[in-house]
Design an enzyme around this catalytic site. Structure first.
Site, PDB file in Angstrom:
ATOM      1  N   CYS A 104       0.844  -1.201   0.000  1.00 48.65           N
ATOM      2  CA  CYS A 104       0.000   0.000   0.000  1.00 48.65           C
ATOM      3  C   CYS A 104       0.879   1.251   0.000  1.00 48.65           C
ATOM      4  O   CYS A 104       0.625   2.195  -0.747  1.00 48.65           O
ATOM      5  CB  CYS A 104      -0.927  -0.028   1.214  1.00 48.65           C
ATOM      6  SG  CYS A 104      -2.113   1.323   1.236  1.00 48.65           S
ATOM      7  N   CYS A 203      -6.084  -1.419   8.447  1.00 50.91           N
ATOM      8  CA  CYS A 203      -7.284  -0.646   8.113  1.00 50.91           C
ATOM      9  C   CYS A 203      -8.398  -1.563   7.606  1.00 50.91           C
ATOM     10  O   CYS A 203      -9.569  -1.362   7.915  1.00 50.91           O
ATOM     11  CB  CYS A 203      -6.947   0.434   7.092  1.00 50.91           C
ATOM     12  SG  CYS A 203      -6.289  -0.207   5.555  1.00 50.91           S
TER      13      CYS A 203
END
Ligand SMILES: Nc1ncnc2c1ncn2[C@@H]1O[C@H](COP(=O)(O)OP(=O)(O)OP(=O)(O)O)[C@@H](O)[C@H]1O
Length: 361
Positions: A104, A203
């Site tokens: 990410c 997340c």
């Protein structure tokens, strides 16, 4: 980066990646106080509720109001879906435990933020609230990453995939700050995020309740056998992708001694378990090697290699191979070397490079 260094760079423009959390809020506030012309940039990563979703955007917008700085929101949900959600789902289905955060950082955050800052805003500096240190070494001509001062918060492991071009634009204002100090600074600035609780999980886990719940949205669990290394059937599992190497809890198998997952075989639909010694490996191979502080080399070298975010680095020899791969030979066998996780090589606090652990051949 020290505050003294920050103040040398006054009047420069910088884009700060804002998640709506306390770390990026303080990074932005410190740069703003030092005289930087700060623009906040929030990447909208996920549908739903949570830090990387609408909640984070609202908190980031409020921070920008508090600081009186410009705020941009970039809809990055498709980029996140292609690079992270698909990556995780295919990796888990293949029996790996993929590491989303470093991918990410590279594919969703740093490269897109750098490109957006340059092309849309004409700004060549980006900052984040990552806990890591960065410097340029004129002798090697490379941007070097180091562990943060706060060893407990150090996030350098998740930055090993970031390229030299991206690092050349980066500022990490929290590299020399402890988390306790960050919260204190946030309170001194009177930021609304000062008391925001620490996100305890990925997340995706936060947004979906658990990794299992997230994966079950995309994959259909198929029951199968839990076996030992001799092929004896010890129990049943509810889908290989619900397990990870080194896992002990939640196996539902009664045994005289603790059992650990030592391999996952999605083709035979088996979870293979063994005792703690069997969960150790002396060697592994990695691919997609990215060189950070160390220039690309084909010469073997010794390093301390870390195979999971929260494991201690261990002494090893790294043997570079053709095709951006490397073999790592540890001095002592290591527990739970897991395909899909990163093996990151350090020399002391200097991050040399890293790669993704491959499945055993
Ligand atoms: N959605 C986002 N948009 C822009 N930047 C982001 C986003 N999410 C994270 N970042 C940047 O990456 C940094 C590290 O994020 P991460 O979620 O790993 O850590 P964190 O310690 O929870 O940070 P924070 O307290 O700022 O949320 C953040 O401090 C921020 O600068």
């Amino acid at each position: 980066m020290s505050n003294a260094e920050i103040s040398e760079k006054k009047t420069e423009k910088v884009v700060v990646g804002l998640s709506g959390g306390v770390d990026s809020s303080v990074a932005a506030a410190l740069l703003h106080r030092a005289g930087y012309d700060v623009t906040g940039l929030t990447l909208w990563l996920m549908r739903g509720k949570g830090q990387c979703c609408s909640e984070g955007m609202v908190d980031a917008a409020r921070l920008c109001e508090e600081l009186g700085i410009h705020h941009e929101i970039v809809d990055s949900r498709d980029v996140f879906e292609q690079n992270i959600i698909n990556y995780l789902v295919t990796g888990y289905a293949a029996g790996a435990t993929p590491l989303p955060c470093s991918r990410c950082n590279k594919a969703v955050k740093f490269t897109p933020m750098m490109t957006y800052a340059r092309e849309k805003l004409g700004i060549n500096k980006i900052a984040t609230g990552h806990y890591a240190k960065l410097n340029f070494n004129p002798e090697s001509g490379r941007y070097e990453l180091r562990r943060a001062v706060d060893q407990n918060k150090d996030q350098s492991y998740f930055l090993y995939e970031v390229g030299q071009e991206e690092l050349s634009c980066c500022v990490f204002p929290l590299g020399n700050t402890t988390k306790v100090e960050t919260r204190k600074i946030a309170a001194e600035f009177g930021l609304a995020t000062a008391e925001k609780p620490e996100s305890m999980d990925l997340c995706l886990v936060e947004a979906n309740g658990s990794m299992k719940a997230f994966l079950d949205k995309y994959l259909t669990p198929v029951q199968g056998k839990i076996v030992d290394t001799q092929g004896n059937i010890l129990g049943e599992h509810d889908g290989t992708y619900h397990y990870t190497i080194g896992q002990r809890k939640g196996l539902g198998v009664a045994a005289a001694h603790p059992l650990y997952v030592i391999a996952l075989d999605p083709i035979k639909n088996e979870v293979i378990v063994g005792d703690r010694t069997e969960a150790h490996e002396k060697e592994c191979t990695i691919n997609q090697v990215n060189w950070v502080s160390l220039a690309p080399t084909d010469v073997p070298f010794t390093a301390e290699v870390q195979v999971r975010y929260r494991t201690e680095p261990a002494n090893a020899t790294v043997i570079p191979l053709e095709g951006n791969r490397a073999r790592i030979v540890f001095d002592e066998p290591q527990f739970s070397i897991t395909p899909g996780q990163a093996a990151v090589f350090y020399c002391g606090d200097l991050l040399l490079g890293g790669g993704l652990i491959e499945a055993k051949q």
